[in-house]
Design a protein around this motif. Structure first.
Motif, PDB file in Angstrom:
ATOM      1  N   ALA A  28      -9.259  -3.209  -1.723  1.00 34.09           N
ATOM      2  CA  ALA A  28      -9.845  -3.701  -2.985  1.00 34.09           C
ATOM      3  C   ALA A  28      -9.548  -2.189  -3.585  1.00 34.09           C
ATOM      4  CB  ALA A  28     -11.419  -3.136  -2.864  1.00 34.09           C
ATOM      5  N   ALA A  51     -10.367  -0.160   1.974  1.00 34.46           N
ATOM      6  CA  ALA A  51      -8.913  -0.503   1.873  1.00 34.46           C
ATOM      7  C   ALA A  51      -9.314   1.278   2.380  1.00 34.46           C
ATOM      8  CB  ALA A  51      -8.552   0.215   0.481  1.00 34.46           C
ATOM      9  N   LEU A 130      -0.669  -5.673  10.700  1.00 35.18           N
ATOM     10  CA  LEU A 130      -1.123  -5.906   9.551  1.00 35.18           C
ATOM     11  C   LEU A 130      -1.743  -6.764   8.849  1.00 35.18           C
ATOM     12  CD1 LEU A 130      -2.361  -4.454   7.070  1.00 35.18           C
ATOM     13  CD2 LEU A 130      -0.604  -4.224   5.719  1.00 35.18           C
TER      14      LEU A 130
HETATM   15  N1  LIG Z   1       1.214  -9.050  -5.796  1.00 35.72           N
HETATM   16  C1  LIG Z   1       1.515 -10.723  -5.161  1.00 35.72           C
HETATM   17  O1  LIG Z   1       2.509 -11.338  -6.169  1.00 35.72           O
HETATM   18  C2  LIG Z   1       0.415 -11.498  -4.506  1.00 35.72           C
HETATM   19  C3  LIG Z   1       1.502 -12.810  -4.066  1.00 35.72           C
HETATM   20  C4  LIG Z   1       1.293 -13.241  -2.717  1.00 35.72           C
HETATM   21  C5  LIG Z   1      -0.218 -12.787  -2.171  1.00 35.72           C
HETATM   22  N2  LIG Z   1      -0.190 -11.610  -2.348  1.00 35.72           N
HETATM   23  C6  LIG Z   1      -0.667 -11.241  -1.228  1.00 35.72           C
HETATM   24  O2  LIG Z   1      -2.119 -10.183  -2.048  1.00 35.72           O
HETATM   25  C7  LIG Z   1      -3.501  -9.723  -0.911  1.00 35.72           C
HETATM   26  C8  LIG Z   1      -2.803  -7.983  -2.394  1.00 35.72           C
HETATM   27  O3  LIG Z   1      -2.164  -7.752  -2.227  1.00 35.72           O
HETATM   28  P1  LIG Z   1      -2.123  -7.127  -4.217  1.00 35.72           P
HETATM   29  O4  LIG Z   1      -1.089  -7.805  -4.109  1.00 35.72           O
HETATM   30  O5  LIG Z   1      -3.027  -7.017  -4.683  1.00 35.72           O
HETATM   31  O6  LIG Z   1      -1.482  -6.055  -3.550  1.00 35.72           O
HETATM   32  P2  LIG Z   1      -2.136  -4.166  -3.970  1.00 35.72           P
HETATM   33  O7  LIG Z   1      -0.282  -3.384  -2.849  1.00 35.72           O
HETATM   34  O8  LIG Z   1      -2.113  -3.786  -4.777  1.00 35.72           O
HETATM   35  O9  LIG Z   1      -2.916  -3.933  -2.949  1.00 35.72           O
HETATM   36  C9  LIG Z   1      -2.852  -4.148  -1.032  1.00 35.72           C
HETATM   37  C10 LIG Z   1      -4.079  -4.275  -0.655  1.00 35.72           C
HETATM   38  O10 LIG Z   1      -4.443  -3.743   0.543  1.00 35.72           O
HETATM   39  C11 LIG Z   1      -4.865  -2.665   0.551  1.00 35.72           C
HETATM   40  N3  LIG Z   1      -4.185  -2.733   2.729  1.00 35.72           N
HETATM   41  C12 LIG Z   1      -2.751  -1.984   2.912  1.00 35.72           C
HETATM   42  N4  LIG Z   1      -2.210  -1.777   3.980  1.00 35.72           N
HETATM   43  C13 LIG Z   1      -3.943  -1.422   4.767  1.00 35.72           C
HETATM   44  C14 LIG Z   1      -3.595  -1.286   5.346  1.00 35.72           C
HETATM   45  N5  LIG Z   1      -3.502  -1.471   6.968  1.00 35.72           N
HETATM   46  N6  LIG Z   1      -5.930  -1.483   6.143  1.00 35.72           N
HETATM   47  C15 LIG Z   1      -6.721  -1.554   4.845  1.00 35.72           C
HETATM   48  N7  LIG Z   1      -6.182  -2.302   3.846  1.00 35.72           N
HETATM   49  C16 LIG Z   1      -4.822  -2.235   3.525  1.00 35.72           C
HETATM   50  C17 LIG Z   1      -4.430  -1.213  -0.082  1.00 35.72           C
HETATM   51  O11 LIG Z   1      -4.465  -0.112  -0.064  1.00 35.72           O
HETATM   52  C18 LIG Z   1      -4.005  -2.524  -1.891  1.00 35.72           C
HETATM   53  O12 LIG Z   1      -5.585  -1.937  -1.759  1.00 35.72           O
HETATM   54  C19 LIG Z   1      -2.327  -9.071  -0.351  1.00 35.72           C
HETATM   55  O13 LIG Z   1      -2.090  -9.848   0.869  1.00 35.72           O
HETATM   56  C20 LIG Z   1      -0.895 -10.140  -0.832  1.00 35.72           C
HETATM   57  O14 LIG Z   1      -0.163 -10.480   0.477  1.00 35.72           O
HETATM   58  C21 LIG Z   1      -0.368 -10.945  -3.642  1.00 35.72           C
END
Ligand SMILES: NC(=O)c1ccc[n+]([C@@H]2O[C@H](COP(=O)([O-])OP(=O)(O)OC[C@H]3O[C@@H](n4cnc5c(N)ncnc54)[C@H](O)[C@@H]3O)[C@@H](O)[C@H]2O)c1
Length: 308
Positions: A28, A51, A130
């Motif tokens: 989050a 997070a 992860l």
């Molecule tokens: N942004 C995209 O294009 C996209 C597309 C498809 C799926 N997703 C998925 O959406 C989800 C969120 O990603 P996002 O795009 O918002 O990226 P982001 O990097 O902005 O957010 C990722 C979040 O996961 C947390 N995180 C990472 N490693 C962690 C750990 N070891 N323990 C706890 N928290 C951890 C980060 O601190 C962050 O809050 C992910 O699962 C990603 O695979 C994103």
């Protein structure tokens, strides 16, 4: 998700669909998870936000407090998804604070940009730890509680990469396919609990910090970010995620074209999808090797724009 769903969701929202529901959002501190937190806060949900970076979570909490929630309505809970031994205690902390968990949003995760042949196996281990094991570990503890209550929603932010394959993301695709297989199987194991829903959200490219945080060839190497203007705005992805959650959509593909069209091809005409992927993938790899970061399926021709 169709616009029709907005209508259903609007009604649900007006009737206070999320009011006083306890929603635990992982990841989050940025991107999709952060935006989901703001939108849920506006709808009156009680929130646990997790997070690894507590200071970032406090920033998110502060913004929620400015909008609508009061101090006790939002719990900041530092959590490393890869530290599985901490997940039971974390679940108990949320239960101690709120007394229940209505919705778990498994959102935390990281992507990958590297070729398999250049990538250390440690990276694959870390991605699976992860994105897959961390997610199902937390799910296990929360699900125990939901089974006792016979009620709840397990929402997992998977990806269109859980439906299709893509070059430069072999480990990421594998982790998201693992989640798809896991939750599709778990749903069937829960047929005795019709009020527990298992929901997979599959976004295409969305604006977030995902590119800054991608896994690369080895665990020490980081990659600088690229242009994200071609991606879906974060607030739209979060809104469509809430629509899907409100309507118990089992699997929601949340993406703009042409990514969505490729997803349909992959599902219904895989031979064409493979043909297309091979053509576009070749250019994508060439661009990657020459240091071009913004390589979209729409511009795998000569228009790739930003560089490392
Ligand atoms: N942004 C995209 O294009 C996209 C597309 C498809 C799926 N997703 C998925 O959406 C989800 C969120 O990603 P996002 O795009 O918002 O990226 P982001 O990097 O902005 O957010 C990722 C979040 O996961 C947390 N995180 C990472 N490693 C962690 C750990 N070891 N323990 C706890 N928290 C951890 C980060 O601190 C962050 O809050 C992910 O699962 C990603 O695979 C994103």
């Amino acid at each position: 998700c169709m616009e029709f769903d907005f209508w259903i969701y609007s009604l649900a929202g007006e009737k206070g669909f999320w009011v006083l529901d306890v929603v635990w959002v992982t990841g989050a501190s940025s991107g999709i998870g952060e935006e989901l937190t703001y939108q849920l806060a506006k709808l009156g949900a009680l929130l646990a936000i997790s997070a690894r970076r507590e200071d970032e979570l406090q920033r998110v909490k502060k913004k929620c407090l400015r909008n609508s929630l009061s101090e006790n309505d939002i719990l900041v809970l530092r959590l490393d998804l890869t530290d599985r031994s901490s997940h039971e205690a974390a679940t108990n902390s949320v239960l101690k604070h709120f007394g229940k968990i209505d919705v778990l949003v498994n959102n935390g995760g990281r992507s990958q940009r590297s070729l398999f042949v250049d990538t250390n196996l440690d990276v694959y281990n870390a991605i699976i730890e992860l994105n897959y094991l961390g997610t199902i570990s937390l799910t296990k503890y929360v699900l125990n509680h939901m089974i006792q209550r016979k009620k709840g929603k397990i929402v997992t932010v998977s990806s269109v990469m859980g439906i299709m394959g893509a070059p430069l993301a072999t480990g990421y695709c594998a982790s998201k396919h693992a989640l798809q297989g896991f939750f599709n199987s778990l749903r069937t194991e829960l047929t005795d609990y019709p009020e527990i829903s298992v929901i997979q959200i599959c976004p295409g490219p969305v604006q977030s910090q995902i590119i800054q945080n991608v896994f690369t060839e080895n665990l020490a190497k980081v990659r600088t970010h690229g242009d994200q203007s071609h991606k879906m705005p974060t607030d739209r992805c979060a809104r469509l995620t809430l629509v899907s959650m409100a309507n118990d959509v089992k699997e929601a593909w949340i993406s703009d074209h042409p990514y969505l069209a490729v997803c349909y091809l992959w599902q219904y005409a895989p031979t064409w999808a493979w043909w297309l992927m091979n053509r576009m993938g070749k250019r994508r790899i060439q661009n990657f090797k020459s240091g071009i970061v913004r390589v979209t399926w729409a511009n795998t021709g000569s228009q790739a724009q930003s560089h490392c």
